[in-house]
Design an enzyme around this catalytic site. Structure first.
Site, PDB file in Angstrom:
ATOM      1  CB  ALA A   1      -6.452  14.524  -4.422  1.00 56.28           C
TER       2      ALA A   1
ATOM      3  CE  LYS B   1      -3.906   2.325   2.488  1.00 59.26           C
ATOM      4  NZ  LYS B   1      -5.225   2.546   3.861  1.00 59.26           N
TER       5      LYS B   1
ATOM      6  CG  PHE C   1       3.019  14.847   5.457  1.00 58.59           C
ATOM      7  CD1 PHE C   1       2.253  16.574   4.712  1.00 58.59           C
ATOM      8  CD2 PHE C   1       1.910  13.964   5.178  1.00 58.59           C
ATOM      9  CE1 PHE C   1       1.936  17.245   5.461  1.00 58.59           C
ATOM     10  CE2 PHE C   1       1.057  14.973   5.113  1.00 58.59           C
ATOM     11  CZ  PHE C   1       0.510  16.335   5.321  1.00 58.59           C
TER      12      PHE C   1
ATOM     13  N   GLY D   1      -1.505  20.714  -1.082  1.00 60.32           N
ATOM     14  CA  GLY D   1      -1.888  19.614  -0.239  1.00 60.32           C
ATOM     15  C   GLY D   1      -1.595  17.736  -0.561  1.00 60.32           C
TER      16      GLY D   1
ATOM     17  CE  LYS E   1       5.200   1.953  -8.128  1.00 56.62           C
ATOM     18  NZ  LYS E   1       5.055   0.748  -8.523  1.00 56.62           N
TER      19      LYS E   1
ATOM     20  CB  CYS F   1      -1.688  22.887   4.998  1.00 48.19           C
ATOM     21  SG  CYS F   1      -1.583  21.007   4.796  1.00 48.19           S
TER      22      CYS F   1
END
Length: 388
Positions: free
Chosen positions: A316, A63, A223, A313, A69, A172
């Protein structure tokens, strides 16, 4: 110098910049950054993390490889090292009460990085530490009294009446909040020069993987650590200062009822994060109205008429924003590049994006742009920028 003409319109300071800054508006005068000594290529992260945490679960390893990736990150810096784990092996032991050890590492580490970034920034600016009137310090990686703002001011040799603002645990969006606070200080204190310093490390959140905490793997894959610094001031001195961007207008807002979507808690084991799967959708649903509010101050309506400095962030969020606003592919190039080179370095990352944007705008580009970041709350921070 700038004056107000007979019609009440602002004339601009004459500088060597491509565009002249608006009288009284805060400008960015210099940027600096710094990183810890450990540079981790993404392709090496999985083996190192699995080894360091003594994880023997093949499904977790698989996972993490998939996550590494999909993040698009290529390299990151980290304070964590073999030497630290040799000294504090309990950091890699599930359930160990290690907050004291983590803070022993993190507290000095974030100030050391902030010091290096600030010195680089002051050197680029060309001014003296004696000319810095205020310091805004941002970190979600240390806990102590007094805070890192005092330690940084002392180590830089700032005068003892420097005005200090400490912004803790914003996550963030902290870098854009810091810019907003520095903007307000600069525009309400004539002649002031503000040092904004941000510094972050993932030491507080490092722990062995656990299937009950799936977000830990996302953090491990995404991160990074580092620090950044910016000098901000209004009415730059012609011939001595080189403003490159104007902080024209700023807005912060939160989305009611979303305080649990990004959830962080300090415990005896460090800091634990939970990230709701609906975060990208929440941002997508509200981003158009938020950006339009900022753009209206410059009379703009087309999202592709701006340059974009967005806190990355994760891919996505960038993909959702790009799709929702129908942005041309190149608009988020600086954000994607910062994510690739540094990972999500929390509050620092917006400064890394702005540095890349500064380099792009030197070759020409739009006059107006937006700086955006999102974080716990869910909080939106935005600044209408003007390229100089």
């Amino acid at each position: 110098m700038s004056e107000t003409d007979a019609n009440g319109a602002s004339k601009h300071y004459a500088t060597t910049s491509r565009r002249a800054p608006t009288l009284g508006k805060a400008t960015l005068l210099a940027i600096g950054k710094a990183f810890p000594g450990q540079l981790i290529p993404q392709e090496c992260l999985v083996e190192g993390y699995i080894r360091d945490t003594k994880c023997d679960d093949a499904s977790i390893k698989d996972k993490l490889e998939r996550l590494c990736k999909t993040t698009t990150v290529k390299t990151r810096y980290t304070v964590m090292s073999k030497e630290i784990l040799d000294k504090y092996p309990e950091l890699a032991t599930e359930g160990s009460p290690t907050i004291r050890q983590r803070l022993e590492i993190a507290n000095p580490a974030v100030v050391e990085m902030a010091l290096k970034a600030s010195m680089a920034c002051i050197n680029e600016w060309g001014g003296s530490v004696e000319d810095i009137t205020h310091i805004v310090y941002v970190s979600s990686s240390e806990v102590r009294l007094p805070g890192g703002d005092l330690y940084l001011a002392s180590q830089l040799g700032l005068r003892n009446d420097v005005g200090r603002v400490m912004l803790y645990f914003l996550g963030c969006y902290g870098g854009v909040t810091g810019l907003r606070v520095a903007k307000d200080i600069a525009e309400n204190n004539p002649g002031s020069r503000i040092l904004l310093a941000t510094s972050e490390t993932t030491i507080l959140g490092f722990r062995p993987p656990n299937k009950a905490r799936p977000y830990d793997l996302v953090g491990a894959a995404l991160f990074g650590d580092g620090a950044a610094a910016v000098i901000i001031g209004a009415n730059p001195v012609a011939g001595k200062e080189s403003p490159f961007m104007e902080l024209n207008y700023s807005v912060q807002q939160f989305l009611p009822g979303t305080q649990d979507v990004i959830n962080g808690r300090l415990s005896e084991e460090g800091i634990n994060f939970k990230l709701g799967r609906d975060l990208p959708q929440k941002i997508e649903d509200n981003i158009q109205e938020f950006c339009s509010k900022l753009m209206s101050k410059a009379g703009l309506t087309d999202f592709n008429d701006l340059f974009w400095a967005v806190h990355p962030g994760g891919p996505a969020i960038l993909n959702r924003l790009e799709s929702k606003l129908k942005l041309n592919e190149e608009k988020l190039r600086c954000s994607r590049r910062a994510l690739m080179d540094y990972g999500n370095a929390s509050s620092n990352t917006i400064v890394y994006v702005l540095e890349y944007m500064r380099d792009e705008l030197k070759r020409g580009g739009e006059e107006w742009g937006l700086a955006l970041a999102f974080g716990p709350g869910i909080t939106f921070e935005g600044i209408l920028l003007r390229s100089l």
